[in-house]
Write an enzyme that holds these catalytic residues in place. Structure first.
Site, short mmCIF file in Angstrom:
data_model
loop_
_atom_site.label_atom_id
_atom_site.label_comp_id
_atom_site.label_asym_id
_atom_site.label_seq_id
_atom_site.Cartn_x
_atom_site.Cartn_y
_atom_site.Cartn_z
N HIS A 1 -7.53 9.41 -2.24
CA HIS A 1 -6.94 9.40 -0.89
C HIS A 1 -7.88 10.03 0.15
CE1 HIS A 1 -2.68 9.30 1.03
NE2 HIS A 1 -3.60 9.05 1.93
N ASP B 1 0.86 -1.19 0.00
CA ASP B 1 0.00 0.00 0.00
C ASP B 1 0.89 1.24 0.00
OD1 ASP B 1 -2.76 1.31 0.59
OD2 ASP B 1 -1.37 2.25 2.00
N LYS C 1 -2.56 5.93 -4.35
CA LYS C 1 -3.68 6.84 -4.11
C LYS C 1 -3.49 8.18 -4.80
CE LYS C 1 -3.76 4.72 0.46
NZ LYS C 1 -2.38 4.61 0.90
N TYR D 1 2.98 10.08 -0.16
CA TYR D 1 4.02 9.57 0.75
C TYR D 1 5.43 9.89 0.23
CZ TYR D 1 0.11 6.70 2.51
OH TYR D 1 -1.10 6.27 3.00
P1 NDP Z 1 0.86 1.47 11.91
O1 NDP Z 1 -0.32 1.22 12.79
O2 NDP Z 1 1.15 0.49 10.84
O3 NDP Z 1 2.12 1.65 12.85
C1 NDP Z 1 3.41 1.81 12.35
C2 NDP Z 1 4.39 1.86 13.52
O4 NDP Z 1 4.39 0.62 14.22
C3 NDP Z 1 5.81 2.11 13.10
O5 NDP Z 1 6.37 2.98 14.07
C4 NDP Z 1 6.47 0.73 13.18
O6 NDP Z 1 7.84 0.83 13.50
C5 NDP Z 1 5.71 0.12 14.32
N1 NDP Z 1 5.60 -1.35 14.22
C6 NDP Z 1 5.17 -2.06 13.16
N2 NDP Z 1 5.11 -3.37 13.45
C7 NDP Z 1 5.53 -3.51 14.72
C8 NDP Z 1 5.71 -4.62 15.58
N3 NDP Z 1 5.41 -5.87 15.18
N4 NDP Z 1 6.18 -4.39 16.84
C9 NDP Z 1 6.47 -3.13 17.26
N5 NDP Z 1 6.32 -2.04 16.49
C10 NDP Z 1 5.85 -2.23 15.22
O7 NDP Z 1 0.68 2.95 11.33
P2 NDP Z 1 0.55 3.74 9.97
O8 NDP Z 1 -0.10 5.00 10.36
O9 NDP Z 1 1.82 3.79 9.23
O10 NDP Z 1 -0.50 2.92 9.09
C11 NDP Z 1 -0.15 1.84 8.29
C12 NDP Z 1 -0.28 2.15 6.81
O11 NDP Z 1 -1.61 2.49 6.47
C13 NDP Z 1 0.53 3.36 6.34
O12 NDP Z 1 1.92 3.10 6.29
C14 NDP Z 1 -0.12 3.63 5.02
O13 NDP Z 1 0.32 2.71 4.04
C15 NDP Z 1 -1.59 3.41 5.36
N6 NDP Z 1 -2.25 4.67 5.80
C16 NDP Z 1 -3.25 5.17 4.98
C17 NDP Z 1 -3.88 6.35 5.31
C18 NDP Z 1 -4.94 6.88 4.43
O14 NDP Z 1 -5.33 8.05 4.58
N7 NDP Z 1 -5.45 6.10 3.51
C19 NDP Z 1 -3.55 7.12 6.53
C20 NDP Z 1 -2.53 6.48 7.35
C21 NDP Z 1 -1.94 5.30 6.98
P3 NDP Z 1 9.07 0.54 12.48
O15 NDP Z 1 8.69 1.05 11.13
O16 NDP Z 1 10.18 1.32 13.11
O17 NDP Z 1 9.32 -0.93 12.52
#
Ligand code: NDP
Length: 349
Positions: free
Chosen positions: A156, A90, A123, A95
């Site tokens: 988006h 995704d 998006k 981004y």
């Molecule tokens: P997430 O809920 O996926 O959280 C991401 C965070 O969690 C990062 O800091 C990551 O750290 C950490 N993390 C991931 N897996 C683990 C684990 N197993 N244990 C501990 N920490 C973990 O948040 P997002 O807001 O990024 O949402 C996910 C995706 O959804 C986005 O990346 C995007 O693709 C999409 N999105 C879409 C939106 C929209 O408007 N359509 C808005 C927001 C998000 P690290 O990377 O350091 O490992």
């Protein structure tokens, strides 16, 4: 004669059973090796209302509002994800990392992964909402991704906004017509929406326009949106859940964020029971709600951990407990568009 045959049948029955049992065991072992050999997981697929299949988990690639992309962190994450079994990535124009996603995909395709086996979602950003701007915007994304088509293209946000930050009041029905143009050109195999509400989807239907295949919205323990999920189920719209971890990590939780956190004793106990982590239990819960979760991680071990959720099932009691954390709390409310006529969420926060 019958008695003799019956006796023979009786005496051979245990052999037939043991052969059948042996075949079942061999099949099971081979299946396990296929799914879990070298740590590669094959996630299940869901059916879209346009007939295509969509993989049941996606790697998220948003670095957050305050992080500037460096040269190759997302590229690496994409390659690790494909190696771990993810087939769905995704991303979004906004981004600013579509080029990195493209390079990661190109590498894995050079290693033999077929394009048809990958599912790429991107998006349309808010500054290209005019109908005639949709196809050029998608072509720009495709250029960065180095692809001929995306599997899924989403609007988006329903709120248009020009480059200079003033609002663009283009009706999202016009934007949706541009998305249909993109699909008709074969540049997007499926089209859908992100951050739209139920009334907006009803309005698309009331205008006789094609139904979205997917709705992508925030979904996590604190924001479970049961009514919206029921609506999407009823209308055969697949839901992708963003920010699946919500506020479980201390590093991300704002002061007003309701529990739970990752060390919540009840969640830790469930995780321990299945030999999993709390983030895995959270993702599993979303899968069991029928949602495609989109966990983002740049960390190889977490990318692998987050897809390893298809070999256990939560009990009704555990799901009831997880349901109690639903507080209609948005981790990402996007208040900056609160006074836009197409702001999609409740305005009370
Ligand atoms: P997430 O809920 O996926 O959280 C991401 C965070 O969690 C990062 O800091 C990551 O750290 C950490 N993390 C991931 N897996 C683990 C684990 N197993 N244990 C501990 N920490 C973990 O948040 P997002 O807001 O990024 O949402 C996910 C995706 O959804 C986005 O990346 C995007 O693709 C999409 N999105 C879409 C939106 C929209 O408007 N359509 C808005 C927001 C998000 P690290 O990377 O350091 O490992």
């Amino acid at each position: 004669m019958h008695a003799v045959l019956a006796k023979q049948a009786q005496s051979t029955q245990p052999d037939i059973d043991s052969h059948a049992m042996a075949r079942v065991i061999v099949f099971y072992v081979l299946t396990c090796l296929f799914y879990y050999g070298n740590g590669v997981v094959t996630p299940p697929k869901l059916k879209l209302n346009d007939g295509r299949d969509i993989p049941g988990i996606a790697l998220g690639t948003w670095l957050g509002n305050n992080t500037k992309p460096s040269s190759n962190e997302v590229e690496l994450a994409v390659t690790w994800a494909v190696e771990a079994g993810y087939r769905h990535i995704d991303t979004a124009y906004a981004y600013k990392i579509e080029d990195q996603v493209g390079r990661g995909l190109k590498k894995k395709m050079a290693d033999g992964v077929a394009r048809e086996d990958l599912f790429i979602t991107t998006k349309l950003w808010n500054d290209h909402h005019a109908r005639e701007e949709v196809v050029p915007a998608l072509r720009e994304s495709l250029g960065k991704l180095m692809l001929d088509y995306v599997d899924l293209y989403l609007i988006h946000w329903p709120c248009g906004q020009f480059d200079n930050q003033t609002y663009d009041y283009t009706d999202y029905l016009e934007t949706w017509r541009g998305m249909i143009d993109a699909k008709n050109l074969g540049l997007a195999k499926s089209i859908g929406l992100s951050n739209f509400n139920q009334e907006m989807m009803d309005r698309i239907a009331a205008n006789g326009l094609e139904k979205p295949a997917v709705l992508q919205v925030e979904l996590n323990l604190n924001l479970q949106q049961p009514e919206l999920l029921a609506y999407c189920r009823e209308h055969n719209i697949v839901v992708m859940g963003y920010t699946p971890f919500g506020s479980i990590f201390y590093s991300k939780a704002k002061e007003d964020a309701p529990p739970p956190r990752v060390d919540d004793p009840e969640l830790v106990a469930i995780a321990k029971k299945y030999g999993k982590t709390v983030p895995q239990v959270v993702l599993r819960y979303l899968v069991e709600l029928g949602i495609i979760p989109i966990p983002k991680s740049l960390t190889k071990s977490r990318i692998e951990q987050n897809i390893d959720i298809f070999d256990f099932k939560l009990t009704e009691e555990e799901k009831s407990l997880l349901k109690t954390f639903d507080k209609k709390y948005r981790t990402i409310p996007q208040h900056k568009w609160l006074d836009h006529p197409y702001y999609p969420f409740e305005k009370k926060q």
